[in-house]
Design a protein around this motif. Sequence first.
Motif, PDB file in Angstrom:
ATOM      1  N   ASP A 114       0.830  -1.205   0.000  1.00  0.00           N
ATOM      2  CA  ASP A 114       0.000   0.000   0.000  1.00  0.00           C
ATOM      3  C   ASP A 114       0.864   1.255   0.000  1.00  0.00           C
ATOM      4  OD1 ASP A 114       0.882  -0.372   2.583  1.00  0.00           O
ATOM      5  OD2 ASP A 114      -1.104  -0.578   3.474  1.00  0.00           O
ATOM      6  N   GLY A 115       2.194   1.076  -0.066  1.00  0.00           N
ATOM      7  CA  GLY A 115       3.119   2.178  -0.286  1.00  0.00           C
ATOM      8  C   GLY A 115       3.362   2.379  -1.768  1.00  0.00           C
ATOM      9  N   LEU A 116       4.547   2.936  -2.102  1.00  0.00           N
ATOM     10  CA  LEU A 116       4.856   3.267  -3.489  1.00  0.00           C
ATOM     11  C   LEU A 116       6.089   2.536  -3.977  1.00  0.00           C
ATOM     12  CD1 LEU A 116       4.395   7.152  -3.674  1.00  0.00           C
ATOM     13  CD2 LEU A 116       2.866   5.396  -4.571  1.00  0.00           C
ATOM     14  N   ALA A 117       6.078   2.164  -5.252  1.00  0.00           N
ATOM     15  CA  ALA A 117       7.282   1.672  -5.903  1.00  0.00           C
ATOM     16  C   ALA A 117       8.260   2.827  -6.065  1.00  0.00           C
ATOM     17  CB  ALA A 117       6.941   1.096  -7.273  1.00  0.00           C
ATOM     18  N   PRO A 118       9.569   2.573  -5.892  1.00  0.00           N
ATOM     19  CA  PRO A 118      10.562   3.634  -6.092  1.00  0.00           C
ATOM     20  C   PRO A 118      10.641   4.061  -7.559  1.00  0.00           C
ATOM     21  CG  PRO A 118      11.477   1.821  -4.810  1.00  0.00           C
ATOM     22  CD  PRO A 118      10.170   1.343  -5.381  1.00  0.00           C
ATOM     23  N   GLU A 119      11.217   5.235  -7.781  1.00  0.00           N
ATOM     24  CA  GLU A 119      11.457   5.719  -9.139  1.00  0.00           C
ATOM     25  C   GLU A 119      12.391   4.753  -9.860  1.00  0.00           C
ATOM     26  OE1 GLU A 119      11.278   9.197 -11.956  1.00  0.00           O
ATOM     27  OE2 GLU A 119      10.128   8.630 -10.185  1.00  0.00           O
ATOM     28  N   GLY A 120      11.993   4.321 -11.041  1.00  0.00           N
ATOM     29  CA  GLY A 120      12.845   3.459 -11.847  1.00  0.00           C
ATOM     30  C   GLY A 120      13.052   2.064 -11.298  1.00  0.00           C
ATOM     31  N   ALA A 121      12.193   1.599 -10.394  1.00  0.00           N
ATOM     32  CA  ALA A 121      12.367   0.282  -9.790  1.00  0.00           C
ATOM     33  C   ALA A 121      12.233  -0.815 -10.833  1.00  0.00           C
ATOM     34  CB  ALA A 121      11.336   0.070  -8.685  1.00  0.00           C
ATOM     35  N   GLY A 122      13.035  -1.876 -10.678  1.00  0.00           N
ATOM     36  CA  GLY A 122      12.970  -2.997 -11.593  1.00  0.00           C
ATOM     37  C   GLY A 122      11.951  -4.033 -11.154  1.00  0.00           C
ATOM     38  N   GLY A 123      11.739  -5.030 -11.998  1.00  0.00           N
ATOM     39  CA  GLY A 123      10.838  -6.122 -11.647  1.00  0.00           C
ATOM     40  C   GLY A 123       9.377  -5.733 -11.678  1.00  0.00           C
ATOM     41  N   VAL A 124       8.606  -6.339 -10.795  1.00  0.00           N
ATOM     42  CA  VAL A 124       7.161  -6.136 -10.735  1.00  0.00           C
ATOM     43  C   VAL A 124       6.790  -5.535  -9.387  1.00  0.00           C
ATOM     44  CG1 VAL A 124       4.899  -7.248 -10.820  1.00  0.00           C
ATOM     45  CG2 VAL A 124       6.754  -8.094 -12.269  1.00  0.00           C
ATOM     46  N   TRP A 125       6.082  -4.413  -9.419  1.00  0.00           N
ATOM     47  CA  TRP A 125       5.573  -3.772  -8.202  1.00  0.00           C
ATOM     48  C   TRP A 125       4.079  -3.567  -8.369  1.00  0.00           C
ATOM     49  CZ3 TRP A 125       8.351  -1.749  -3.866  1.00  0.00           C
ATOM     50  CH2 TRP A 125       9.737  -1.972  -3.927  1.00  0.00           C
ATOM     51  N   ILE A 126       3.306  -4.029  -7.389  1.00  0.00           N
ATOM     52  CA  ILE A 126       1.873  -3.750  -7.335  1.00  0.00           C
ATOM     53  C   ILE A 126       1.712  -2.824  -6.137  1.00  0.00           C
ATOM     54  CG2 ILE A 126      -0.452  -4.713  -7.271  1.00  0.00           C
ATOM     55  CD1 ILE A 126       2.349  -7.142  -7.789  1.00  0.00           C
ATOM     56  N   SER A 127       1.670  -1.521  -6.407  1.00  0.00           N
ATOM     57  CA  SER A 127       1.778  -0.552  -5.319  1.00  0.00           C
ATOM     58  C   SER A 127       0.600   0.408  -5.297  1.00  0.00           C
ATOM     59  CB  SER A 127       3.102   0.214  -5.425  1.00  0.00           C
ATOM     60  OG  SER A 127       3.137   1.046  -6.559  1.00  0.00           O
ATOM     61  N   ALA A 128       0.614   1.324  -4.333  1.00  0.00           N
ATOM     62  CA  ALA A 128      -0.492   2.262  -4.117  1.00  0.00           C
ATOM     63  C   ALA A 128      -1.807   1.511  -3.917  1.00  0.00           C
ATOM     64  CB  ALA A 128      -0.601   3.253  -5.273  1.00  0.00           C
ATOM     65  N   PHE A 129      -1.751   0.365  -3.211  1.00  0.00           N
ATOM     66  CA  PHE A 129      -2.938  -0.460  -2.977  1.00  0.00           C
ATOM     67  C   PHE A 129      -3.952   0.331  -2.149  1.00  0.00           C
ATOM     68  CE2 PHE A 129      -5.687  -3.717  -1.463  1.00  0.00           C
ATOM     69  CZ  PHE A 129      -5.548  -4.801  -2.321  1.00  0.00           C
ATOM     70  N   THR A 130      -5.167   0.402  -2.655  1.00  0.00           N
ATOM     71  CA  THR A 130      -6.227   1.207  -2.053  1.00  0.00           C
ATOM     72  C   THR A 130      -7.505   0.373  -1.939  1.00  0.00           C
ATOM     73  OG1 THR A 130      -5.309   3.192  -3.081  1.00  0.00           O
ATOM     74  CG2 THR A 130      -7.583   3.318  -2.321  1.00  0.00           C
ATOM     75  N   PRO A 131      -8.196   0.332  -0.786  1.00  0.00           N
ATOM     76  CA  PRO A 131      -7.847   0.962   0.485  1.00  0.00           C
ATOM     77  C   PRO A 131      -6.609   0.316   1.118  1.00  0.00           C
ATOM     78  CG  PRO A 131     -10.183   0.355   0.433  1.00  0.00           C
ATOM     79  CD  PRO A 131      -9.514  -0.337  -0.718  1.00  0.00           C
ATOM     80  N   GLU A 132      -5.848   1.112   1.804  1.00  0.00           N
ATOM     81  CA  GLU A 132      -4.628   0.630   2.451  1.00  0.00           C
ATOM     82  C   GLU A 132      -4.973  -0.175   3.704  1.00  0.00           C
ATOM     83  OE1 GLU A 132      -2.450   3.576   4.857  1.00  0.00           O
ATOM     84  OE2 GLU A 132      -3.790   5.076   3.972  1.00  0.00           O
ATOM     85  N   SER A 133      -3.966  -0.820   4.256  1.00  0.00           N
ATOM     86  CA  SER A 133      -4.208  -1.674   5.423  1.00  0.00           C
ATOM     87  C   SER A 133      -4.703  -0.868   6.618  1.00  0.00           C
ATOM     88  CB  SER A 133      -2.936  -2.434   5.794  1.00  0.00           C
ATOM     89  OG  SER A 133      -1.884  -1.546   6.111  1.00  0.00           O
ATOM     90  N   ALA A 134      -4.207   0.368   6.788  1.00  0.00           N
ATOM     91  CA  ALA A 134      -4.629   1.191   7.918  1.00  0.00           C
ATOM     92  C   ALA A 134      -6.074   1.658   7.797  1.00  0.00           C
ATOM     93  CB  ALA A 134      -3.700   2.410   8.067  1.00  0.00           C
TER      94      ALA A 134
END
Length: 415
Positions: free
Chosen positions: A329-349
């Motif tokens: 539920d956070g963010l992938a870094p700029e230029g990150a490699g591989g696979v990121w499933i990020s900015a998950f909404t609604p977040e855990s909190a």
Amino acid sequence: MAEPRRPLVGVAAPETPELAESVLEAGGEPLEISLPGAPREWGVALCREWIADALEVHLRTLSPEALLFDAPSPAGLAAALAAAVRTGLPAVCAASSPRRDSLAAALAGLGALPLREEPAACAVRLAGEGRPRAGDLIEDFALANALRAGVAAGCGPEVIVHLAALAREAEVEGFGRMVRAIVPGAPGIARPDSPWLKEHGLPGLLARLGEDLHDTLTVCGRIRELLPPDPPPPPQDPPQIRFAFVEARASGAEALCSLSGEAGEPAGECSVYLSEKSAARAVRWERVEPGSIVVVVGCGPRGAPGLRRLDALEEAMQEAGFRTPVLTDGLAPEGAGGVWISAFTPESAAEGVIGRLRQGDFLRIDLERRAIRTGTDPETFARRDYFGTSRSRGHGYASRYARSALPALAGASFG
């Protein structure tokens, strides 16, 4: 005979002497403003809000006629432009181009970064003319240009989050629909550190967008009037980051999937961590099984607080020579490699379903159907407690933000 009055230009940057001198040489009167820092443990959206609020106070107190700004981070750049929108000022971005991040490319597409005129001279001219103001630049077509320019420069999800926040500051509706329509199909052209971009600059990058670039207003005039002829394509491979929005259909949860290179459809058993620090430690200590999906919760706007960008986890994977999909539920870094499933909404909190995932759960990201699928029995899943809590206790700035923060894909601003 008295000298003509010099237009007042606020200069907001980490180190302002050179910019201030440039304003003087261009015939303006610089008002130097220090960009405030933010605690290192805060996420990028909370840092942006903190800087924007503090800068807004300075601008209302000093009453400059325009703002010239630069910052070492995307959050700082977005904050300065947001403060200018709130105070009704013309604003000029003085970020060197190309920069190590791709928000500068997005701001060039938005019209806030001058493509032909020297930034200080542009700011002095706008201070005298009073137009266009920062809010005049942020409209539907300019935001579409900004999205395409950011993706062309290999942006990560953080740029999209900051643009969503700027759209909200300017009261532009429908930006979420625009993101979902444009980002998945927008092409990558050149990385910020590429020789091609150093040679052709941001004007060349925008020129490569061709007919997809709308002829919008900028701080220097109409954008198409400022561009060179279309330069040749980069000889090296362009950024190979692909974007897709994926959903957990039963719950309505959503995330932004970014894939680099030839990455295929992510699937595997979950390896769940309650913080980025614990996930990075597990990678370094070789406790993450190959083929698993690393799940990191508690990094969203309310949980971090402020939406954490998982730079430490990406660094740990690079150092270990280990690459596995990440769901967070956070963010992938700029230029990150591989696979990121990020900015998950609604977040855990916010009691999003990501907080119900457990060690060993099987997940598959179905890119064709844009769906997040789990092999866990629905009744078992529904009975589970949530991992992750909001950092909303107390009355400090971060606590007040955590109580009202919008979701990541809505800009993660104060609600």
